[in-house]
Design a protein around this motif. Structure first.
Motif, PDB file in Angstrom:
ATOM      1  N   THR A  32       0.828  -1.303   0.243  1.00 23.11           N
ATOM      2  CA  THR A  32       0.245   0.344  -0.126  1.00 23.11           C
ATOM      3  C   THR A  32       0.925   1.116  -0.056  1.00 23.11           C
ATOM      4  OG1 THR A  32      -1.355  -1.505   1.200  1.00 23.11           O
ATOM      5  CG2 THR A  32      -1.962   1.061   1.522  1.00 23.11           C
ATOM      6  N   SER A  33       2.160   1.148   0.818  1.00 22.15           N
ATOM      7  CA  SER A  33       2.235   2.451   0.754  1.00 22.15           C
ATOM      8  C   SER A  33       3.626   2.640  -0.011  1.00 22.15           C
ATOM      9  CB  SER A  33       3.753   2.230   2.099  1.00 22.15           C
ATOM     10  OG  SER A  33       4.430   1.899   2.323  1.00 22.15           O
ATOM     11  N   SER A  34       3.857   2.169  -1.137  1.00 15.76           N
ATOM     12  CA  SER A  34       4.126   1.972  -2.506  1.00 15.76           C
ATOM     13  C   SER A  34       4.252   2.348  -3.709  1.00 15.76           C
ATOM     14  CB  SER A  34       5.518   0.668  -2.475  1.00 15.76           C
ATOM     15  OG  SER A  34       4.679  -0.117  -2.438  1.00 15.76           O
ATOM     16  N   GLY A  35       2.953   1.972  -3.124  1.00 13.55           N
ATOM     17  CA  GLY A  35       1.725   2.641  -4.854  1.00 13.55           C
ATOM     18  C   GLY A  35       1.645   0.627  -5.807  1.00 13.55           C
ATOM     19  N   TRP A  36       2.378   0.129  -4.850  1.00 10.96           N
ATOM     20  CA  TRP A  36       2.416  -1.642  -5.845  1.00 10.96           C
ATOM     21  C   TRP A  36       0.297  -1.773  -5.830  1.00 10.96           C
ATOM     22  CZ3 TRP A  36       1.104  -6.344  -4.892  1.00 10.96           C
ATOM     23  CH2 TRP A  36       1.531  -7.601  -5.642  1.00 10.96           C
ATOM     24  N   SER A  37       0.172  -1.771  -4.794  1.00  9.40           N
ATOM     25  CA  SER A  37      -0.675  -2.328  -4.679  1.00  9.40           C
ATOM     26  C   SER A  37      -2.325  -1.626  -5.405  1.00  9.40           C
ATOM     27  CB  SER A  37      -1.694  -1.771  -3.398  1.00  9.40           C
ATOM     28  OG  SER A  37      -1.815  -1.106  -2.792  1.00  9.40           O
ATOM     29  N   LYS A  38      -2.013  -0.158  -5.504  1.00  8.48           N
ATOM     30  CA  LYS A  38      -3.012   0.681  -7.343  1.00  8.48           C
ATOM     31  C   LYS A  38      -2.778  -0.301  -8.562  1.00  8.48           C
ATOM     32  CE  LYS A  38      -2.323   4.996  -5.077  1.00  8.48           C
ATOM     33  NZ  LYS A  38      -1.421   6.480  -4.866  1.00  8.48           N
ATOM     34  N   ASP A  39      -1.980  -0.529  -9.181  1.00 15.90           N
ATOM     35  CA  ASP A  39      -1.796  -1.949  -9.749  1.00 15.90           C
ATOM     36  C   ASP A  39      -2.497  -3.529  -9.958  1.00 15.90           C
ATOM     37  OD1 ASP A  39      -0.985   0.446 -11.247  1.00 15.90           O
ATOM     38  OD2 ASP A  39       0.947   0.368 -10.987  1.00 15.90           O
ATOM     39  N   GLY A  44      -2.640  -5.304  -0.714  1.00 15.52           N
ATOM     40  CA  GLY A  44      -2.548  -4.051   0.089  1.00 15.52           C
ATOM     41  C   GLY A  44      -3.682  -3.970   1.274  1.00 15.52           C
ATOM     42  N   PRO A  47      -7.141   2.077   1.351  1.00 17.79           N
ATOM     43  CA  PRO A  47      -6.945   3.516   0.870  1.00 17.79           C
ATOM     44  C   PRO A  47      -7.017   3.976   2.677  1.00 17.79           C
ATOM     45  CG  PRO A  47      -7.900   2.719  -1.055  1.00 17.79           C
ATOM     46  CD  PRO A  47      -8.093   0.954   0.304  1.00 17.79           C
ATOM     47  N   ARG A  50      -4.628   5.057   7.466  1.00 15.40           N
ATOM     48  CA  ARG A  50      -2.283   5.702   7.616  1.00 15.40           C
ATOM     49  C   ARG A  50      -2.243   5.053   8.640  1.00 15.40           C
ATOM     50  NH1 ARG A  50      -0.650  10.358   9.792  1.00 15.40           N
ATOM     51  NH2 ARG A  50       1.382  10.660   8.872  1.00 15.40           N
ATOM     52  N   GLY A  85       7.597   6.230   1.373  1.00 16.35           N
ATOM     53  CA  GLY A  85       6.782   6.391   1.907  1.00 16.35           C
ATOM     54  C   GLY A  85       5.780   5.216   2.851  1.00 16.35           C
TER      55      GLY A  85
END
Length: 159
Positions: A32-39, A44, A47, A50, A85
């Motif tokens: 989640t913190s790296s943004g990997w889960s968006k793709d 993750g 969102p 926090r 992040g």
């Protein structure tokens, strides 16, 4: 979904888990913190959360593939997901853990530090094995509880 019904602050979440659960904590929070889960749909955390800190106990970093569990290499070896992040972490590890090699956890800590992520602390307990924290009144649990409470208090006071 029900945060408004309870006194829950989604901006002050801490996540912890032991062994495979410690691995899942690292994988889900760092995805989640790296943004990997968006793709990668379904990977993750929600969102809306926090995560202010993570506390993995003897996390099984890199062990899933060793025992034949398939999946994304990033989730098995979450050092691939490290970056600025990532929230602070406090890791508990026994020096005589027969399941999670101390060298892997130390290597993960060094990768964390090299990545520019937030602070990480690794507490190594001599004479402690895998699951050494399970006896709550035992010396390992009591000492680590002190450090964990201090970590939560320090991180909880940050904006």
């Amino acid at each position: 979904d029900h945060a408004a019904e309870y006194p829950i602050d989604l901006g002050r979440v801490y996540v912890s888990g032991g062994s495979a659960g410690g691995q899942l904590v690292l994988a889900s929070v760092l995805a989640t913190s790296s943004g990997w889960s968006k793709d990668h749909s379904g990977q993750g955390l929600d969102p809306r959360l926090r995560v202010r800190g993570i506390v993995p106990f003897y996390p099984a970093v890199g062990l899933a593939r060793d025992i034949g569990v398939a999946g994304a290499v990033e989730l098995d070896q979450p050092s691939h997901l490290l970056g600025p992040g990532a929230p602070p972490a406090l890791v508990y590890q026994g020096r005589i853990d027969g399941m999670v090699p101390l060298a892997r956890v130390r290597a993960f800590k060094e990768a964390w530090r090299a990545s520019g992520a937030s602070a990480i602390g690794l507490i190594e307990f001599p004479f402690a094995g895998h699951g050494s924290d399970l006896v709550f009144a035992g010396p390992f649990s009591q000492v680590f509880l002190y450090y964990m409470e201090s970590f939560l208090a320090l991180e909880g006071g940050r904006p």
